[in-house]
Design a protein around this motif. Structure first.
Motif, PDB file in Angstrom:
ATOM      1  N   THR A   3      -7.618 -11.143  17.475  1.00  0.00           N
ATOM      2  CA  THR A   3      -8.502 -10.566  16.486  1.00  0.00           C
ATOM      3  C   THR A   3      -7.889  -9.420  15.729  1.00  0.00           C
ATOM      4  OG1 THR A   3      -9.639  -9.023  17.987  1.00  0.00           O
ATOM      5  CG2 THR A   3     -10.703 -11.208  18.310  1.00  0.00           C
ATOM      6  N   TRP A   4      -8.366  -9.258  14.653  1.00  0.00           N
ATOM      7  CA  TRP A   4      -7.748  -8.265  13.753  1.00  0.00           C
ATOM      8  C   TRP A   4      -8.113  -6.934  14.431  1.00  0.00           C
ATOM      9  CZ3 TRP A   4      -4.570  -6.111  11.021  1.00  0.00           C
ATOM     10  CH2 TRP A   4      -4.850  -5.025  10.314  1.00  0.00           C
ATOM     11  N   GLN A   5      -9.189  -6.632  14.878  1.00  0.00           N
ATOM     12  CA  GLN A   5      -9.381  -5.360  15.550  1.00  0.00           C
ATOM     13  C   GLN A   5      -8.440  -5.236  16.893  1.00  0.00           C
ATOM     14  OE1 GLN A   5     -11.585  -7.512  14.825  1.00  0.00           O
ATOM     15  NE2 GLN A   5     -13.138  -6.314  13.423  1.00  0.00           N
ATOM     16  N   GLY A   6      -8.377  -6.163  17.635  1.00  0.00           N
ATOM     17  CA  GLY A   6      -7.269  -5.965  18.916  1.00  0.00           C
ATOM     18  C   GLY A   6      -5.910  -5.697  18.404  1.00  0.00           C
ATOM     19  N   TRP A   7      -5.489  -6.568  17.501  1.00  0.00           N
ATOM     20  CA  TRP A   7      -4.112  -6.522  16.682  1.00  0.00           C
ATOM     21  C   TRP A   7      -3.845  -5.055  16.104  1.00  0.00           C
ATOM     22  CZ3 TRP A   7       0.494  -8.425  17.363  1.00  0.00           C
ATOM     23  CH2 TRP A   7       1.278  -8.108  16.201  1.00  0.00           C
ATOM     24  N   HIS A   8      -4.755  -4.672  15.350  1.00  0.00           N
ATOM     25  CA  HIS A   8      -4.511  -3.358  14.966  1.00  0.00           C
ATOM     26  C   HIS A   8      -4.703  -2.262  15.778  1.00  0.00           C
ATOM     27  CE1 HIS A   8      -6.119   0.318  12.630  1.00  0.00           C
ATOM     28  NE2 HIS A   8      -5.167  -0.330  11.726  1.00  0.00           N
ATOM     29  N   ARG A   9      -5.489  -2.407  16.874  1.00  0.00           N
ATOM     30  CA  ARG A   9      -5.370  -1.385  17.967  1.00  0.00           C
ATOM     31  C   ARG A   9      -3.841  -1.265  18.609  1.00  0.00           C
ATOM     32  NH1 ARG A   9      -9.798  -2.475  19.991  1.00  0.00           N
ATOM     33  NH2 ARG A   9      -9.207  -4.182  21.337  1.00  0.00           N
ATOM     34  N   PHE A  10      -3.488  -2.741  18.869  1.00  0.00           N
ATOM     35  CA  PHE A  10      -2.189  -2.751  19.520  1.00  0.00           C
ATOM     36  C   PHE A  10      -0.831  -2.329  18.641  1.00  0.00           C
ATOM     37  CE2 PHE A  10       1.637  -5.527  19.123  1.00  0.00           C
ATOM     38  CZ  PHE A  10       2.362  -5.234  20.332  1.00  0.00           C
ATOM     39  N   ALA A  11      -1.095  -2.372  17.301  1.00  0.00           N
ATOM     40  CA  ALA A  11       0.037  -2.144  16.639  1.00  0.00           C
ATOM     41  C   ALA A  11       0.096  -0.931  16.181  1.00  0.00           C
ATOM     42  CB  ALA A  11      -0.074  -3.113  15.128  1.00  0.00           C
ATOM     43  N   THR A  12      -1.209  -0.005  16.046  1.00  0.00           N
ATOM     44  CA  THR A  12      -0.960   1.575  15.830  1.00  0.00           C
ATOM     45  C   THR A  12      -1.302   2.370  17.064  1.00  0.00           C
ATOM     46  OG1 THR A  12      -3.434   1.325  15.499  1.00  0.00           O
ATOM     47  CG2 THR A  12      -2.396   0.731  13.777  1.00  0.00           C
ATOM     48  N   HIS A  93       3.807  -4.856  10.724  1.00  0.00           N
ATOM     49  CA  HIS A  93       2.618  -3.972  10.302  1.00  0.00           C
ATOM     50  C   HIS A  93       2.643  -2.701  10.011  1.00  0.00           C
ATOM     51  CE1 HIS A  93      -1.999  -3.326  11.345  1.00  0.00           C
ATOM     52  NE2 HIS A  93      -1.581  -2.136  11.435  1.00  0.00           N
ATOM     53  N   LEU A  94       3.387  -1.907  10.841  1.00  0.00           N
ATOM     54  CA  LEU A  94       3.611  -0.422  10.506  1.00  0.00           C
ATOM     55  C   LEU A  94       4.329  -0.306   9.165  1.00  0.00           C
ATOM     56  CD1 LEU A  94       4.483   0.780  14.208  1.00  0.00           C
ATOM     57  CD2 LEU A  94       2.284   0.846  12.711  1.00  0.00           C
ATOM     58  N   ALA A  95       5.416  -1.080   9.167  1.00  0.00           N
ATOM     59  CA  ALA A  95       6.058  -0.835   7.698  1.00  0.00           C
ATOM     60  C   ALA A  95       5.387  -0.945   6.509  1.00  0.00           C
ATOM     61  CB  ALA A  95       7.297  -1.906   7.898  1.00  0.00           C
ATOM     62  N   HIS A  96       4.704  -2.249   6.645  1.00  0.00           N
ATOM     63  CA  HIS A  96       3.623  -2.578   5.351  1.00  0.00           C
ATOM     64  C   HIS A  96       2.535  -1.285   5.314  1.00  0.00           C
ATOM     65  CE1 HIS A  96       1.639  -5.079   2.441  1.00  0.00           C
ATOM     66  NE2 HIS A  96       0.349  -4.413   3.006  1.00  0.00           N
ATOM     67  N   THR A  97       2.043  -0.822   6.028  1.00  0.00           N
ATOM     68  CA  THR A  97       0.802   0.194   6.155  1.00  0.00           C
ATOM     69  C   THR A  97       1.420   1.409   5.584  1.00  0.00           C
ATOM     70  OG1 THR A  97       0.991   0.530   8.484  1.00  0.00           O
ATOM     71  CG2 THR A  97      -0.748  -0.975   7.663  1.00  0.00           C
ATOM     72  N   ARG A  98       2.583   1.812   6.063  1.00  0.00           N
ATOM     73  CA  ARG A  98       3.407   2.884   5.619  1.00  0.00           C
ATOM     74  C   ARG A  98       3.717   2.832   4.123  1.00  0.00           C
ATOM     75  NH1 ARG A  98       6.434   2.850  10.417  1.00  0.00           N
ATOM     76  NH2 ARG A  98       8.148   1.786   9.284  1.00  0.00           N
ATOM     77  N   LYS A  99       4.038   1.671   3.451  1.00  0.00           N
ATOM     78  CA  LYS A  99       4.331   1.645   2.126  1.00  0.00           C
ATOM     79  C   LYS A  99       3.115   1.276   1.237  1.00  0.00           C
ATOM     80  CE  LYS A  99       9.010  -0.453   2.882  1.00  0.00           C
ATOM     81  NZ  LYS A  99       9.610  -1.761   2.569  1.00  0.00           N
ATOM     82  N   ASN A 100       1.928   0.886   1.942  1.00  0.00           N
ATOM     83  CA  ASN A 100       0.815   0.544   1.197  1.00  0.00           C
ATOM     84  C   ASN A 100      -0.336   1.143   1.903  1.00  0.00           C
ATOM     85  OD1 ASN A 100       2.070  -1.963  -0.677  1.00  0.00           O
ATOM     86  ND2 ASN A 100       2.676  -2.389   1.317  1.00  0.00           N
ATOM     87  N   ALA A 109      -8.507  -1.467   5.806  1.00  0.00           N
ATOM     88  CA  ALA A 109      -7.074  -1.356   6.169  1.00  0.00           C
ATOM     89  C   ALA A 109      -6.454  -2.488   5.693  1.00  0.00           C
ATOM     90  CB  ALA A 109      -6.695  -0.966   7.533  1.00  0.00           C
ATOM     91  N   ALA A 110      -5.258  -2.525   5.453  1.00  0.00           N
ATOM     92  CA  ALA A 110      -4.355  -3.638   5.026  1.00  0.00           C
ATOM     93  C   ALA A 110      -4.459  -4.603   6.371  1.00  0.00           C
ATOM     94  CB  ALA A 110      -2.927  -3.301   4.391  1.00  0.00           C
ATOM     95  N   VAL A 111      -4.155  -5.949   6.098  1.00  0.00           N
ATOM     96  CA  VAL A 111      -3.874  -6.877   6.984  1.00  0.00           C
ATOM     97  C   VAL A 111      -2.746  -7.762   6.649  1.00  0.00           C
ATOM     98  CG1 VAL A 111      -5.244  -8.777   8.229  1.00  0.00           C
ATOM     99  CG2 VAL A 111      -6.568  -7.118   6.978  1.00  0.00           C
ATOM    100  N   PRO A 112      -1.642  -7.041   6.992  1.00  0.00           N
ATOM    101  CA  PRO A 112      -0.303  -7.810   6.821  1.00  0.00           C
ATOM    102  C   PRO A 112       0.148  -8.756   7.777  1.00  0.00           C
ATOM    103  CG  PRO A 112       0.152  -5.307   7.821  1.00  0.00           C
ATOM    104  CD  PRO A 112      -1.292  -5.755   7.509  1.00  0.00           C
ATOM    105  N   VAL A 113      -0.599  -8.600   8.951  1.00  0.00           N
ATOM    106  CA  VAL A 113       0.115  -9.685  10.039  1.00  0.00           C
ATOM    107  C   VAL A 113      -1.248 -10.420  10.636  1.00  0.00           C
ATOM    108  CG1 VAL A 113       1.218  -9.781  12.133  1.00  0.00           C
ATOM    109  CG2 VAL A 113       2.070  -8.051  10.728  1.00  0.00           C
ATOM    110  N   ALA A 114      -0.955 -11.733  11.127  1.00  0.00           N
ATOM    111  CA  ALA A 114      -2.120 -12.375  11.940  1.00  0.00           C
ATOM    112  C   ALA A 114      -1.260 -12.664  12.913  1.00  0.00           C
ATOM    113  CB  ALA A 114      -2.674 -13.457  11.046  1.00  0.00           C
ATOM    114  N   TYR A 115      -2.064 -12.951  14.100  1.00  0.00           N
ATOM    115  CA  TYR A 115      -1.557 -13.541  15.649  1.00  0.00           C
ATOM    116  C   TYR A 115      -2.251 -14.519  16.010  1.00  0.00           C
ATOM    117  CZ  TYR A 115       0.413 -13.879  20.142  1.00  0.00           C
ATOM    118  OH  TYR A 115       0.882 -14.076  21.457  1.00  0.00           O
TER     119      TYR A 115
END
Length: 322
Positions: A3-12, A93-100, A109-115
């Motif tokens: 899920t996006w919430q779980g992925w965002h938590r993992f990535a950040t 994910h981190l590279a995209h959110t740093r640039k955008n 928040a931006a959603v650059p990645v889906a898993y």
């Protein structure tokens, strides 16, 4: 993480870090927790996958008429495919959110990645429902596959998804009716979404995914990244021993002598068949055992007492004297 919430938590969330010189000693519980989560070891497969993903995302950025080039990550079980996939996804994910960064005051928040995981016995409808679930797209029972697909394509495009990672792709069998429909759905999504697709699965090249008309279409668009077992030697290098050294350097044991594990490289290669997943599990279990019993070091005797995953155990045949 599906899920996006779980992925965002993992990535950040900052990954765990190995002990550094001068740091205060960690408690027993902290060290047990550390070896449970552990660091991600930068294997050759992770480096190759990161380079390929970055290149193909640039290559397909402005492609409009056909599906963007994709990647297939293949290899045996316990070879580190999912670890490599998640590591590269987090980096993207981190590279995209740093640039955008989101505009000030924005709640989105931006959603650059889906898993997405291919569910067991997947049909086209159950798979597209997994895509919808990732971004929380409402799906009613009465909705058709076409309706769900339209909602997914619209929402993913609006959200700016740039990288779609589909794991457990080996669960698809295009030789069956439902498998063929599901494979067609993935092809349709790859053509309609402005994103780079990465597929991961066990020994994908040995499955029906690479045979027939549908298989030829997938193989013709995808670059293959092999997460096979690491060889003991590759030319003048010893990649397996290098990975063991990196793992040992990341341990948090009070009495362990540096160099002990690299000297056991031949034994560890035989024991794990060169599989990174099996290797890291073996050493982490040994580290937890060493903390729990108070020895605080890993020896070959310790390693001999650790039971590995069934795949590694059945392939490991210890040599017996006559």
């Amino acid at each position: 993480m599906t899920t996006w919430q779980g992925w965002h938590r993992f990535a950040t969330t900052d990954p765990v870090a190995p002990p550094r010189p001068g740091d205060p000693p960690r408690s027993t519980e902290e060290r047990l927790a550390y070896h449970s989560s552990f660091v991600t070891i930068r294997t050759p497969a992770i480096h190759t996958l990161a380079t390929q993903v970055r290149t193909l995302m640039i290559l397909g950025r402005h492609q409009q008429t056909t599906a963007r080039p994709s990647l297939i990550v293949t290899g045996p079980a316990a070879a580190g495919k999912t670890t490599a996939l998640l590591n590269v996804g987090r980096t993207c994910h981190l590279a995209h959110t740093r640039k955008n960064p989101p505009p000030p005051g924005s709640a989105h928040a931006a959603v650059p990645v889906a898993y997405v995981l291919v569910p067991p016995g997947a049909t086209a409808k159950t798979l597209i429902t997994e895509f919808a679930r990732y971004l929380g797209i409402p799906v009613a029972t009465r909705m058709t596959q076409t309706q769900i697909t339209e909602a997914v394509c619209h929402t993913y495009t609006q959200a700016g998804v740039q990288l779609v990672m589909i794991d457990e792709i080996h669960r698809l069998n295009p030789r069956t009716t439902t498998g063929a429909q599901t494979a067609d759905l993935i092809k349709d999504l790859s053509e309609r979404l402005p994103a780079t697709f990465v597929y991961a699965g066990i020994n994908v090249t040995d499955t029906p995914l690479f045979t027939g008309v549908r298989g030829a279409q997938l193989a013709g668009r995808a670059t293959l990244v092999d997460c096979g077992p690491l060889p003991a030697r590759h030319g003048k290098r010893e990649p397996f021993r290098e990975v063991i050294t990196d793992i040992e350097n990341a341990l948090d044991l009070q009495q362990h002598k540096p160099g002990t594990l690299p000297r056991q490289a031949p034994y560890l290669h035989q024991r794990t068949a060169g599989r990174i997943g099996s290797l890291t599990r073996l050493i982490r279990q040994a580290a937890i055992t060493a903390i729990s019993d108070g020895t605080e070091r890993i020896t070959k005797t310790t390693l001999d007492t650790i039971r590995l995953d069934h795949l590694a155990e059945t392939q490991h045949r210890p040599r017996r004297g006559r």
